[in-house]
Design a protein around this motif. Structure first.
Motif, short mmCIF file in Angstrom:
data_model
loop_
_atom_site.label_atom_id
_atom_site.label_comp_id
_atom_site.label_asym_id
_atom_site.label_seq_id
_atom_site.Cartn_x
_atom_site.Cartn_y
_atom_site.Cartn_z
N ALA A 9 0.84 -1.20 0.00
CA ALA A 9 0.00 0.00 0.00
C ALA A 9 0.88 1.25 0.00
O ALA A 9 2.07 1.19 0.30
N ARG A 10 0.25 2.36 -0.32
CA ARG A 10 0.99 3.62 -0.52
C ARG A 10 2.09 3.90 0.51
O ARG A 10 3.21 4.22 0.12
N PRO A 11 1.79 3.81 1.83
CA PRO A 11 2.85 4.19 2.77
C PRO A 11 4.04 3.23 2.79
O PRO A 11 5.04 3.50 3.47
N SER A 65 -8.71 -4.61 -3.58
CA SER A 65 -9.45 -4.31 -2.34
C SER A 65 -10.31 -5.48 -1.91
O SER A 65 -10.49 -6.45 -2.64
N GLN A 71 -8.82 -9.63 1.88
CA GLN A 71 -7.56 -9.07 1.36
C GLN A 71 -6.36 -9.83 1.95
O GLN A 71 -5.45 -10.22 1.23
N ASP A 96 2.58 -1.37 8.65
CA ASP A 96 1.50 -2.01 9.41
C ASP A 96 0.25 -2.27 8.58
O ASP A 96 -0.85 -2.34 9.11
N VAL A 97 0.41 -2.41 7.28
CA VAL A 97 -0.80 -2.62 6.46
C VAL A 97 -1.12 -4.11 6.39
O VAL A 97 -0.36 -4.95 6.86
N PRO A 129 -7.16 -1.29 12.66
CA PRO A 129 -6.67 -2.51 11.99
C PRO A 129 -5.15 -2.59 11.98
O PRO A 129 -4.57 -3.67 12.11
N HIS A 205 -8.21 9.74 6.04
CA HIS A 205 -8.62 8.46 5.43
C HIS A 205 -8.89 7.34 6.43
O HIS A 205 -9.33 6.26 6.05
N PRO A 238 -9.02 7.57 -1.93
CA PRO A 238 -10.20 6.93 -2.54
C PRO A 238 -11.26 6.49 -1.53
O PRO A 238 -12.46 6.58 -1.79
N LYS A 242 -15.19 7.88 -1.55
CA LYS A 242 -16.34 6.96 -1.51
C LYS A 242 -17.29 7.28 -0.37
O LYS A 242 -18.51 7.26 -0.52
C1 UD1 Z 1 -4.47 1.18 3.85
C2 UD1 Z 1 -3.86 0.73 5.17
C3 UD1 Z 1 -3.63 1.93 6.06
C4 UD1 Z 1 -2.83 3.00 5.36
C5 UD1 Z 1 -3.52 3.35 4.05
C6 UD1 Z 1 -2.75 4.38 3.27
C7 UD1 Z 1 -4.60 -1.49 5.99
C8 UD1 Z 1 -5.43 -2.16 6.99
N1 UD1 Z 1 -4.77 -0.16 5.89
O1 UD1 Z 1 -5.76 1.75 4.13
O2 UD1 Z 1 -2.89 1.51 7.20
O3 UD1 Z 1 -2.74 4.13 6.18
O4 UD1 Z 1 -3.63 2.16 3.27
O5 UD1 Z 1 -3.41 4.74 2.12
O6 UD1 Z 1 -3.80 -2.13 5.34
N2 UD1 Z 1 -8.96 2.04 -3.02
C9 UD1 Z 1 -8.96 2.49 -4.31
N3 UD1 Z 1 -7.77 2.41 -5.02
C10 UD1 Z 1 -6.64 1.92 -4.47
C11 UD1 Z 1 -6.67 1.48 -3.15
C12 UD1 Z 1 -7.83 1.54 -2.42
O7 UD1 Z 1 -9.96 2.94 -4.85
O8 UD1 Z 1 -5.61 1.89 -5.17
C13 UD1 Z 1 -10.22 2.15 -2.24
C14 UD1 Z 1 -11.03 0.90 -2.30
O9 UD1 Z 1 -12.35 1.29 -2.34
C15 UD1 Z 1 -10.78 0.22 -0.97
C16 UD1 Z 1 -10.54 1.40 -0.06
O10 UD1 Z 1 -9.92 2.39 -0.88
O11 UD1 Z 1 -11.84 -0.56 -0.58
C17 UD1 Z 1 -9.63 1.09 1.09
O12 UD1 Z 1 -8.43 0.48 0.66
P1 UD1 Z 1 -7.65 -0.53 1.63
O13 UD1 Z 1 -6.41 -1.02 0.98
O14 UD1 Z 1 -8.59 -1.53 2.18
O15 UD1 Z 1 -7.29 0.37 2.89
P2 UD1 Z 1 -6.86 1.89 3.01
O16 UD1 Z 1 -7.98 2.66 3.62
O17 UD1 Z 1 -6.25 2.40 1.76
#
Ligand code: UD1
Length: 364
Positions: A9-11, A65, A71, A96-97, A129, A205, A238, A242
């Motif tokens: 994930a991004r971080p 996602s 996931q 910590d993702v 989480p 977020h 994102p 939403k």
């Molecule tokens: C995740 C991490 C969080 C981190 C964050 C940074 C976990 C539990 N959480 O949260 O610790 O601070 O990344 O961004 O791992 N989505 C998109 N495009 C993407 C990615 C996500 O549209 O490229 C949308 C989807 O609807 C998805 C929602 O964002 O359901 C959440 O994404 P998810 O990876 O579940 O967690 P984050 O909130 O991004």
């Protein structure tokens, strides 16, 4: 040493970039860069590979996602086969993702050693989480690299063997140091017609802030109040987009005339926005650290932080969701009345070097 470096994930990207680069340049290491695909949008992933000049991942799992269980399980199922095929000496995970915890569990069950970078951080809030991911990953890792004193202390308190724990500093600051000059070429301020030190940068977020309508409504009302005094810049995640849509809050957002609502920004543009901001208002983990390094005031919209050195020594104030208090703090920032701050030890741009040194002497 054959090492799988995991990002999801991004971080994670800014934490792995300096480690992957040093390993590629060192003949004692054979790094494999694996991206789980937890984040997949161009603006949440590819842009960071470009900005950080990271090579394309050697392996991409394309998980995407889903619910936490979904996931995590998907990453685990895919990663197991990769470990069996590649037979690495070590799996290195950061942060910590969900991808962090998933890959460390898989590796350990295949008797592969795991190194956790950014170990020991604790918010002591098990509804987060990330806190579950931190606890699980640290409990089973063989090498625990800590960023700050509290991380080391927490691991000692949890009974981790002292020889596993290495205080090496903050690898995310390596990326910041490496890219600070380059970020000055970003034209984002002129594109948005922003004046230096005359805007507040917002990020939001966390599920605890955006999933619940009442909380999100309260925070958006706070932004509407602040924008009367100073422009706001809000690159929006994102998940938050939403939730604003789902809770019917789009009209409230578009009514704010002093708010620049942006798509998620790349690393360099975001760095340029952050270093020139009057302050940041955030619920991110990493931004608390980056602003402390940069000396930019930071207000954290959370009840706790797993990064206490940013509050004890740095520019951060953990304000919870008390909007009156946050409003007061913004007033102080506008009046240039903020606390004295220092950069925590070993946040010096050399953390990846120290990690490689420990790994080079590691005998498993
Ligand atoms: C995740 C991490 C969080 C981190 C964050 C940074 C976990 C539990 N959480 O949260 O610790 O601070 O990344 O961004 O791992 N989505 C998109 N495009 C993407 C990615 C996500 O549209 O490229 C949308 C989807 O609807 C998805 C929602 O964002 O359901 C959440 O994404 P998810 O990876 O579940 O967690 P984050 O909130 O991004």
């Amino acid at each position: 040493m054959k090492v799988i470096n995991v990002v999801g994930a991004r971080p994670n990207f800014m934490k792995i970039a300096p480690i992957q680069r040093l390993m590629m340049a060192n003949e004692n290491f054979t790094p494999i860069l694996l991206h789980t695909g937890q984040h997949y949008d161009k603006r949440m992933s590819k842009l960071f590979f470009e900005d950080l000049e990271m090579p394309q991942p050697d392996i991409y799992l394309g998980i995407g996602s889903g619910s936490h269980a979904e996931q995590t399980a998907k990453v685990m199922m895919e990663f197991e086969g990769i470990c069996q095929r590649e037979k690495p000496d070590l799996v290195l995970v950061v942060g910590d993702v969900n991808s962090t915890a998933a890959c460390s569990i898989v590796a350990k069950k295949l008797h592969i050693d795991v190194a956790h970078v950014e170990a020991g951080l604790r918010s002591n809030d098990r509804e987060m989480p990330e806190e579950i991911n931190r606890l699980v990953t640290d409990a089973i890792s063989d090498l625990l690299f800590t960023t700050e004193k509290s991380g080391t202390e927490n691991l000692h308190r949890e009974g981790q063997a002292p020889e596993k724990i290495h205080f090496v500093g903050n690898v995310m600051i390596d990326s910041l140091v490496n890219n600070l000059e380059k970020s000055k070429n970003s034209d984002i301020l002129s594109r948005l017609k922003l004046e230096k030190e005359n805007y507040i940068l917002i990020t939001l977020h966390r599920p605890s802030n955006v999933d619940d309508k009442e909380t999100l409504f309260k925070l958006i009302n706070l932004f509407a109040d602040i924008e009367k005094d100073i422009p706001l810049v809000f690159p929006i995640h994102p998940r938050t987009t939403k939730m604003i849509e789902m809770h019917g809050l789009n009209d409230k957002i578009s009514a704010m005339k002093n708010l620049h609502l942006l798509e998620p920004q790349g690393y360099l543009d975001f760095l340029q926005l952050m270093r020139n901001a009057k302050a940041t208002l955030t619920d991110s983990g990493g931004i608390q650290e980056e602003t402390t390094y940069l000396g930019i005031p930071c207000i954290t919209m959370r009840e706790n932080t797993e990064r206490p050195s940013t509050a004890d020594m740095g520019t951060n104030i953990v304000a919870g969701r008390n909007v009156d208090y946050i409003r007061k703090l913004i007033g102080k920032i506008i009046d240039n009345d903020w606390k004295e701050a220092r950069v925590p030890p070993l946040w010096d741009g050399k953390t990846a070097e120290r990690i490689l040194e420990v790994l080079a002497n590691y005998r498993g």
